[in-house]
Structure formats: structure tokens, C-alpha cells
Design a protein around this motif. Sequence first.
Motif, PDB file in Angstrom:
ATOM      1  N   GLN A 297     -13.726  -4.004  -8.684  1.00 16.12           N
ATOM      2  CA  GLN A 297     -14.837  -4.848  -8.296  1.00 16.12           C
ATOM      3  C   GLN A 297     -15.678  -3.987  -7.370  1.00 16.12           C
ATOM      4  OE1 GLN A 297     -13.326  -8.221  -6.170  1.00 16.12           O
ATOM      5  NE2 GLN A 297     -13.293  -7.139  -4.222  1.00 16.12           N
ATOM      6  N   THR A 298     -16.857  -4.441  -7.041  1.00 19.65           N
ATOM      7  CA  THR A 298     -17.743  -3.625  -6.212  1.00 19.65           C
ATOM      8  C   THR A 298     -17.706  -4.128  -4.778  1.00 19.65           C
ATOM      9  OG1 THR A 298     -19.183  -3.295  -8.106  1.00 19.65           O
ATOM     10  CG2 THR A 298     -20.095  -2.770  -5.957  1.00 19.65           C
ATOM     11  N   PRO A 299     -17.227  -3.317  -3.863  1.00 24.03           N
ATOM     12  CA  PRO A 299     -16.603  -2.004  -4.028  1.00 24.03           C
ATOM     13  C   PRO A 299     -15.073  -2.129  -4.055  1.00 24.03           C
ATOM     14  CG  PRO A 299     -17.125  -2.376  -1.739  1.00 24.03           C
ATOM     15  CD  PRO A 299     -17.523  -3.635  -2.466  1.00 24.03           C
ATOM     16  N   VAL A 300     -14.399  -1.021  -4.373  1.00 23.71           N
ATOM     17  CA  VAL A 300     -12.941  -1.019  -4.446  1.00 23.71           C
ATOM     18  C   VAL A 300     -12.405   0.285  -3.867  1.00 23.71           C
ATOM     19  CG1 VAL A 300     -12.910  -0.062  -6.778  1.00 23.71           C
ATOM     20  CG2 VAL A 300     -10.944  -1.384  -5.958  1.00 23.71           C
ATOM     21  N   ALA A 301     -11.257   0.206  -3.192  1.00 24.94           N
ATOM     22  CA  ALA A 301     -10.602   1.393  -2.636  1.00 24.94           C
ATOM     23  C   ALA A 301      -9.178   1.459  -3.156  1.00 24.94           C
ATOM     24  CB  ALA A 301     -10.608   1.352  -1.109  1.00 24.94           C
ATOM     25  N   VAL A 302      -8.704   2.672  -3.392  1.00 25.72           N
ATOM     26  CA  VAL A 302      -7.345   2.886  -3.892  1.00 25.72           C
ATOM     27  C   VAL A 302      -6.570   3.711  -2.879  1.00 25.72           C
ATOM     28  CG1 VAL A 302      -5.929   3.890  -5.711  1.00 25.72           C
ATOM     29  CG2 VAL A 302      -8.105   2.811  -6.294  1.00 25.72           C
ATOM     30  N   VAL A 303      -5.337   3.272  -2.578  1.00 19.17           N
ATOM     31  CA  VAL A 303      -4.465   4.020  -1.682  1.00 19.17           C
ATOM     32  C   VAL A 303      -3.467   4.820  -2.508  1.00 19.17           C
ATOM     33  CG1 VAL A 303      -2.836   3.913   0.244  1.00 19.17           C
ATOM     34  CG2 VAL A 303      -4.645   2.185   0.043  1.00 19.17           C
ATOM     35  N   ILE A 304      -3.377   6.130  -2.214  1.00 18.46           N
ATOM     36  CA  ILE A 304      -2.392   7.006  -2.835  1.00 18.46           C
ATOM     37  C   ILE A 304      -1.402   7.431  -1.762  1.00 18.46           C
ATOM     38  CG2 ILE A 304      -1.999   9.231  -3.961  1.00 18.46           C
ATOM     39  CD1 ILE A 304      -3.304   7.280  -5.805  1.00 18.46           C
ATOM     40  N   GLY A 305      -0.114   7.217  -2.010  1.00 22.28           N
ATOM     41  CA  GLY A 305       0.908   7.574  -1.046  1.00 22.28           C
ATOM     42  C   GLY A 305       1.528   8.920  -1.349  1.00 22.28           C
ATOM     43  N   GLY A 306       2.094   9.549  -0.336  1.00 22.11           N
ATOM     44  CA  GLY A 306       2.731  10.843  -0.505  1.00 22.11           C
ATOM     45  C   GLY A 306       4.067  10.729  -1.220  1.00 22.11           C
ATOM     46  N   GLU A 307       4.541  11.844  -1.745  1.00 20.61           N
ATOM     47  CA  GLU A 307       5.764  11.830  -2.543  1.00 20.61           C
ATOM     48  C   GLU A 307       7.019  11.683  -1.696  1.00 20.61           C
ATOM     49  OE1 GLU A 307       5.952  14.747  -5.743  1.00 20.61           O
ATOM     50  OE2 GLU A 307       3.833  15.094  -5.436  1.00 20.61           O
ATOM     51  N   THR A 308       6.993  12.136  -0.465  1.00 18.65           N
ATOM     52  CA  THR A 308       8.184  12.071   0.372  1.00 18.65           C
ATOM     53  C   THR A 308       8.281  10.749   1.114  1.00 18.65           C
ATOM     54  OG1 THR A 308       8.158  14.470   0.687  1.00 18.65           O
ATOM     55  CG2 THR A 308       9.457  13.171   2.251  1.00 18.65           C
ATOM     56  N   HIS A 309       7.183  10.331   1.737  1.00 17.17           N
ATOM     57  CA  HIS A 309       7.220   9.143   2.581  1.00 17.17           C
ATOM     58  C   HIS A 309       6.671   7.896   1.888  1.00 17.17           C
ATOM     59  CE1 HIS A 309       7.703  12.381   5.492  1.00 17.17           C
ATOM     60  NE2 HIS A 309       8.244  11.494   6.309  1.00 17.17           N
ATOM     61  N   GLY A 310       5.967   8.081   0.774  1.00 18.28           N
ATOM     62  CA  GLY A 310       5.471   6.927   0.044  1.00 18.28           C
ATOM     63  C   GLY A 310       4.410   6.151   0.806  1.00 18.28           C
ATOM     64  N   LEU A 311       4.198   4.914   0.360  1.00 17.10           N
ATOM     65  CA  LEU A 311       3.196   4.057   0.984  1.00 17.10           C
ATOM     66  C   LEU A 311       3.727   3.505   2.305  1.00 17.10           C
ATOM     67  CD1 LEU A 311       2.154   2.118  -2.220  1.00 17.10           C
ATOM     68  CD2 LEU A 311       0.655   3.642  -0.919  1.00 17.10           C
ATOM     69  N   SER A 312       2.861   3.473   3.296  1.00 19.63           N
ATOM     70  CA  SER A 312       3.251   2.912   4.582  1.00 19.63           C
ATOM     71  C   SER A 312       3.060   1.397   4.556  1.00 19.63           C
ATOM     72  CB  SER A 312       2.397   3.522   5.697  1.00 19.63           C
ATOM     73  OG  SER A 312       1.036   3.150   5.529  1.00 19.63           O
ATOM     74  N   PRO A 313       3.795   0.655   5.392  1.00 21.21           N
ATOM     75  CA  PRO A 313       3.594  -0.796   5.471  1.00 21.21           C
ATOM     76  C   PRO A 313       2.148  -1.154   5.796  1.00 21.21           C
ATOM     77  CG  PRO A 313       5.610  -0.173   6.616  1.00 21.21           C
ATOM     78  CD  PRO A 313       4.904   1.108   6.249  1.00 21.21           C
ATOM     79  N   ASP A 314       1.477  -0.324   6.583  1.00 18.28           N
ATOM     80  CA  ASP A 314       0.077  -0.601   6.934  1.00 18.28           C
ATOM     81  C   ASP A 314      -0.803  -0.632   5.697  1.00 18.28           C
ATOM     82  OD1 ASP A 314       0.116  -0.612   9.925  1.00 18.28           O
ATOM     83  OD2 ASP A 314       0.939   1.384   9.601  1.00 18.28           O
ATOM     84  N   ALA A 315      -0.534   0.260   4.735  1.00 19.78           N
ATOM     85  CA  ALA A 315      -1.323   0.291   3.509  1.00 19.78           C
ATOM     86  C   ALA A 315      -1.146  -1.010   2.733  1.00 19.78           C
ATOM     87  CB  ALA A 315      -0.917   1.489   2.651  1.00 19.78           C
ATOM     88  N   LEU A 316       0.088  -1.494   2.660  1.00 22.42           N
ATOM     89  CA  LEU A 316       0.357  -2.723   1.924  1.00 22.42           C
ATOM     90  C   LEU A 316      -0.260  -3.936   2.620  1.00 22.42           C
ATOM     91  CD1 LEU A 316       4.084  -1.940   1.085  1.00 22.42           C
ATOM     92  CD2 LEU A 316       2.102  -1.709  -0.424  1.00 22.42           C
ATOM     93  N   HIS A 317      -0.213  -3.959   3.944  1.00 25.42           N
ATOM     94  CA  HIS A 317      -0.837  -5.071   4.678  1.00 25.42           C
ATOM     95  C   HIS A 317      -2.354  -5.070   4.487  1.00 25.42           C
ATOM     96  CE1 HIS A 317       2.492  -6.974   6.818  1.00 25.42           C
ATOM     97  NE2 HIS A 317       3.021  -5.764   6.978  1.00 25.42           N
TER      98      HIS A 317
END
Length: 372
Positions: A297-317
Motif C-alpha cells: 500500500q502507499t507507502p510501505v516499509a519492509v524489515v529485513i533481519g540479520g541471519e544470526t540475530h534475526g528480527l528483534s521484538p521491536d521490529a515485530l511491535h
Amino acid sequence: PPQKERGAAAEAQQSPTEQLPPPAVERSSAGPGLWYEKAAPGDRRLGKVVTIAKSKKFRDHHGKVLLEGHRLIRDALEAGAVLQTLFFSTVGHLKELPEAELKRANLVKVKFEDIKSWSDLITPQGLIGIFSKPNHAKISYPAAQLASSLPLLLICDNIRDPGNLGTILRSAAGAGCEKVLLTKGCVDPWEPKVLRAGMGAHFRLPIVANLDWESVPSSLPAGVRVCVADNKDPGTQAETVSVPRGAGGAGSAPGNLKGPVKSRPKAAPHGREDEQGAAGVHVPELAVQYYYENWTQTPVAVVIGGETHGLSPDALHLAASTGGKRLVIPVVPGVDSLNSSIAAGIVLFEGKRQLLRRNKQEDERQKFPVVG
């Protein structure tokens, strides 16, 4: 001697005699007004090149970055980055760069063998520049890049591998991202390996680094939806307290997913801890879908997590607070999650495809309105 900054106004006021080169400096054949000096054995400035390349603390404290090679240096100069000192092995290298920008810098001729010993490149080009650390708000981005920009943003979460981050930035520029945000925990984007892998992306789109999660929303446009690329198995019901590892967007998914799946939180298995080391951390529920289903949708942002630590809880919130989704890239069962840079490229270019298709549909509706 240290570089003297000279503005255009100051240069205009100088008489011809004031523009003569300092002692022991030769006139180059690259053009009138260009002067360079030959580095003496043991020149202390040359050692700083290595220091800048390897020390983030030095780069941050002195506000300098090191760029190597014609392409990267030229892109930086055309974007308005301030060149302080240029080390080059042959005068011919100067002819391939903007002359007006070279006149404002220290030009130092050194032996190619010396540059080769400093360089991290397999095939050194004999050209190393020390620049003032660029400010993303003051860079002049290419007109073609601005014309192709989409309401698509990227947020990097714990991307710590320099090669991966550089490749991700290159994909973001290629997809026409509006902006890239790097949260604390990501590798320094001005690290030489990131710059090399980025292939000029640093001077094609804004990159905002070292953000804490509290300040991320203020760097996003109003009304943005934040989605996370994840390796979450959409067939499970649990939003476990464990933050998934992996490339943030590349895990396996079963073939029976038929659209967004609302998952329900449940208690953590005994002894299970999240990536931050704290047991019992609540992870908000998000709708889960395949990456190729509509999510833009306009606009949209995508979060990419690192391979070792993955997505942080802050990103999911953050995603939950904007009505975002988990985007899953299905892979063959038994295959580990994809590399984070590969996952980013897949999701970003799918986002581009969806946004361009939407724009095309809007144009067609305006040309051929439905008359009821």
C-alpha cells in the motif's frame, strides 16, 4: 600540509599569483589549475588511509570515510560529497574525474605499489579518496533514481555482515526504494566492505544509520504499513516468545497456506529464550502470508533481519502497530533460511512489481473511467 578549504567565492577573489602552487608541487598535465604533489617516503598521511579503512571509531570521530576506485569516487563527487585528499598512482586517473571538484582537494601522487599494499581490492585501480563523511540530507541523488523512486522503504534490523548489507543496499537502489533505515546493531554502512558491495548505492538513495527503534517511526512517512520478511512457519499457531533466527524472510512454508493466517500467542516451551536472552518476551501476533500475495500500500516499509540475530521484538511491535504482516518466502522443506541479502532482493522487487502494477491500473482507470 593540511588541506585548506576554499569556497568558490574565495577562489574568485584570488589573483593569478595567489593561485600558484605551494613549493615542491608539480603541475599536472590533467588540465589548467590542477596541482598535485609527490608523496615523500614515509608520508604520514598514507598511514591514515589504513586507519580510516579499519577503524569505525576513527571514522566517526574525525568525520571521514575512505572510497576506492573510479566508480565509487566519481559517484561520490557527482553527489556533492566533499573530497579532502585524493591519492593516485598516475596522472591519467585525474582525467576521469570532475575537474572542478579536484581543484578543491589535496592531490597526492603515490606509487602504485604503495596503493596496492593498502588496498583490499583484488585488482586495485590506483585511486583512493578521503572524503568528509556524507550527510544523507545533503547528497544530490541522480535524477534517474529520483524519477524511479517508489513509496517503498527498507528497514535493516541486525544486519551485521558487511557483504550482506552492501548487497542489500544495492538491491534497494535497484528496486527504487525511497529510503533505507539502519537500526543500531547493523554494521557501519561506511565500512569499506559495505561500500564495495554497495556499488555506489550509498550515493543513489538516502541511508539513515544508527537509529534506535524509538526514533524509527519519525523517519517513516505518515500512514506507512511496516511488514516483516520472516522465516516463520505459517502453519503453526504459536507466536512463540522466541524471535526467529534466519535471514528475515526466507524460511520454509507449507504449501497449504491460503491467505493471511492469524496466529495465537501461547506460553513458551520450558527453557526457551528469545534472541535477546530474556524468557517470556511477548511477540505480537501478525497476519502471515506469502510474499507474492498483495501486501503493498502507499507507502510501505519492509524489515529485513540479520541471519544470526534475526528480527528483534521491536521490529515485530512496529509492524503490529501499523497493521503490517509477516511475508514468507517458501523454500523446499529441509532447506535452511535464505541469505538475508537474497531475501531482501526477492521481497523488494516483488514490492516494486506490485506498486508498478497498481500505478498502471490507476493510470488505466483514469484513461478509461467506468461510466455507471
